[in-house]
Design an enzyme around this catalytic site. Structure first.
Site, PDB file in Angstrom:
ATOM      1  N   ASP A 138     -10.189  -0.995  -8.570  1.00 55.49           N
ATOM      2  CA  ASP A 138     -10.752  -1.678  -7.400  1.00 55.49           C
ATOM      3  C   ASP A 138     -11.947  -0.879  -6.865  1.00 55.49           C
ATOM      4  O   ASP A 138     -13.074  -1.070  -7.311  1.00 55.49           O
ATOM      5  CB  ASP A 138      -9.627  -1.841  -6.357  1.00 55.49           C
ATOM      6  CG  ASP A 138     -10.007  -2.684  -5.161  1.00 55.49           C
ATOM      7  OD1 ASP A 138     -11.115  -3.226  -5.127  1.00 55.49           O
ATOM      8  OD2 ASP A 138      -9.179  -2.811  -4.221  1.00 55.49           O
TER       9      ASP A 138
ATOM     10  N   ASP B 268      -0.560  -0.781  -4.508  1.00 54.52           N
ATOM     11  CA  ASP B 268      -1.969  -0.410  -4.356  1.00 54.52           C
ATOM     12  C   ASP B 268      -2.031   0.941  -3.651  1.00 54.52           C
ATOM     13  O   ASP B 268      -1.607   1.077  -2.504  1.00 54.52           O
ATOM     14  CB  ASP B 268      -2.687  -1.495  -3.547  1.00 54.52           C
ATOM     15  CG  ASP B 268      -4.192  -1.287  -3.517  1.00 54.52           C
ATOM     16  OD1 ASP B 268      -4.669  -0.269  -4.059  1.00 54.52           O
ATOM     17  OD2 ASP B 268      -4.892  -2.139  -2.948  1.00 54.52           O
TER      18      ASP B 268
ATOM     19  N   GLU C  97      -2.484  -0.194  -8.590  1.00 50.38           N
ATOM     20  CA  GLU C  97      -3.908  -0.396  -8.307  1.00 50.38           C
ATOM     21  C   GLU C  97      -4.563   0.862  -7.768  1.00 50.38           C
ATOM     22  O   GLU C  97      -4.035   1.505  -6.867  1.00 50.38           O
ATOM     23  CB  GLU C  97      -4.057  -1.541  -7.295  1.00 50.38           C
ATOM     24  CG  GLU C  97      -5.501  -1.858  -6.939  1.00 50.38           C
ATOM     25  CD  GLU C  97      -5.648  -3.187  -6.223  1.00 50.38           C
ATOM     26  OE1 GLU C  97      -4.811  -4.104  -6.460  1.00 50.38           O
ATOM     27  OE2 GLU C  97      -6.591  -3.333  -5.438  1.00 50.38           O
TER      28      GLU C  97
ATOM     29  N   LYS D   9       0.837  -1.200   0.000  1.00 50.33           N
ATOM     30  CA  LYS D   9       0.000   0.000   0.000  1.00 50.33           C
ATOM     31  C   LYS D   9       0.875   1.254   0.000  1.00 50.33           C
ATOM     32  O   LYS D   9       1.684   1.452   0.907  1.00 50.33           O
ATOM     33  CB  LYS D   9      -0.924  -0.011   1.217  1.00 50.33           C
ATOM     34  CG  LYS D   9      -1.689  -1.320   1.422  1.00 50.33           C
ATOM     35  CD  LYS D   9      -2.552  -1.720   0.227  1.00 50.33           C
ATOM     36  CE  LYS D   9      -3.246  -3.046   0.455  1.00 50.33           C
ATOM     37  NZ  LYS D   9      -4.035  -3.509  -0.703  1.00 50.33           N
TER      38      LYS D   9
ATOM     39  N   LYS E 219     -14.437  -7.427  -5.058  1.00 49.93           N
ATOM     40  CA  LYS E 219     -14.703  -7.683  -3.639  1.00 49.93           C
ATOM     41  C   LYS E 219     -16.207  -7.867  -3.452  1.00 49.93           C
ATOM     42  O   LYS E 219     -16.999  -6.984  -3.807  1.00 49.93           O
ATOM     43  CB  LYS E 219     -14.187  -6.526  -2.790  1.00 49.93           C
ATOM     44  CG  LYS E 219     -12.668  -6.382  -2.836  1.00 49.93           C
ATOM     45  CD  LYS E 219     -12.201  -5.320  -1.848  1.00 49.93           C
ATOM     46  CE  LYS E 219     -10.690  -5.327  -1.688  1.00 49.93           C
ATOM     47  NZ  LYS E 219      -9.965  -4.855  -2.862  1.00 49.93           N
TER      48      LYS E 219
HETATM   49 MG    MG Z   1      -7.129  -2.524  -3.621  1.00 52.60          MG
END
Ligand code: MG
Length: 367
Positions: free
Chosen positions: A241, A193, A218, A165, A265
């Site tokens: 995402d 991400d 991402e 991240k 997700k």
């Molecule tokens: Mg993500």
């Protein structure tokens, strides 16, 4: 078959390690999960779980989820839970939007269908595909030293794909990428991400400066339009995402050639029924997928693993198991981390249910 009663349970899931996301803007040390039990007149009970990643990650939070279930659950009583598309339309008519509210109910209905059919969900979602499901870690934002320590912990658990991240700032993020790449093992793959933290100019600067790196980037920006600018002015593969919530969002993204892969997700898009449709579109049009949920115990994770297991290996990238980062384990059965891979259970239905002793009394009962 008819739904006769729906029970709702709340459970706090403490994270093993506090977690910074999106350049450190967002911090999480526990998750508030919600479990739904859908009871039927034939004695089958289906289980579902939905767990937002805190209240700040998406437009979703535990209190809203439970309030939304209070709107929907009474309207599901008397319905046949095996008619997944009928249930989906009923919920969309009763409460437009709010996909995260619908996920646990939808998964529980799928569990009923699977138990009634005597088949694991992956068979009903298209059929079990070859190969184990590769898992990816989730590496929180931190200093390069902290990030290396997190990657080491993930390696010890078998992970070879890491979702690191980022989103601190241009110079710091370039340094972070260089530092991770230097320590990356030959068999490892990394996703950077950003969780929406960059503005387009920052994304373009970081991604241009690291063009030699083989990695995915991402959700660089908050909005779809921001991500699209980055797509058009950079060269690395992009995963979208958070900005993909509806089927139509995905169709538009593919029409714009906005990404090479998506993060799918379950609770962000409204459960297995909607996620399966998006998965099928990705397979048909050539997009790769990370299939997972926004959070939760092995109950929520296992629903995602069934969808991943029924997705051709050619189109799967990786799956994240939230429960591997949680300090308690309220699930009986379910898909687990087996050294960096997992597989959907063979038991009929979901093949995972919560331990009722750990859940305690329901927070709501609809009958
Ligand atoms: Mg993500």
């Amino acid at each position: 078959m008819k739904i006769t009663r729906i029970r709702v349970y709340a459970l706090t899931l403490p994270l093993q390690v506090g977690y910074h996301l999106s350049g450190g803007r967002l911090f999480f040390d526990k998750l508030e999960s919600t479990f739904a039990a859908v009871e039927t007149d034939v004695g089958i009970t289906g289980w579902g779980e939905a767990c937002p990643w805190g209240a700040t990650y998406l437009p979703a939070f535990a209190g809203g989820l439970r309030a939304g279930i209070a709107e929907l659950a009474p309207q599901l009583l008397g319905q046949d839970p095996r008619r997944l598309d009928v249930i989906e339309r009923l919920m969309d008519r009763a409460l437009p939007g709010h996909p995260y509210v619908k996920s646990a109910l939808d998964i529980a209905c799928w569990d009923v269908l699977g138990q009634a059919a005597g088949l694991p969900l992956c068979e009903l979602l298209g059929g079990r595909c070859e190969g184990e499901i590769t898992l990816h870690s989730s590496i929180p934002t931190g200093t390069p030293g902290e990030m290396h320590a997190s990657i080491e912990r993930a390696r010890a658990k078998g992970y070879r794909i890491h979702s690191c991240k980022l989103g601190i700032g241009v110079e710091a993020d370039i340094a972070q990428i260089r530092s991770v790449e230097e320590a990356r093992l030959p068999e490892e793959s990394v996703t950077y991400d950003v969780n929406r933290a960059w503005l387009p100019d920052q994304a373009i600067q970081v991604m241009t400066a690291t063009e030699d790196v083989t990695a995915y980037f991402e959700q660089p920006c908050e909005t779809y339009e921001g991500c699209l600018i980055v797509r058009r002015l950079t060269r690395q593969p992009i995963i979208l995402d958070e900005c993909l919530q509806r089927f139509a969002d995905l169709v538009r993204a593919q029409g714009d050639l906005a990404c090479e892969a998506i993060g799918l997700k379950l609770s962000r898009v409204g459960g297995l029924t909607k996620a399966r449709r998006m998965r099928d579109f990705c397979v048909q049009t050539g997009l790769r997928l990370n299939i997972e949920d926004t959070g939760g115990s092995a109950v929520a994770d296992t629903a995602a693993v069934h969808l991943a297991q029924s997705t051709p290996e050619t189109h799967r990238r990786a799956t994240w198991l939230c429960h591997d980062m949680i300090d308690i384990d309220p699930a009986i059965g379910g898909a687990r981390n087996l050294g960096g891979v997992t597989a959907a259970p063979d038991a009929p239905g979901l093949g995972a249910a919560p331990d009722l002793e750990m859940l305690g009394e329901p927070v709501a009962v609809y009958d």
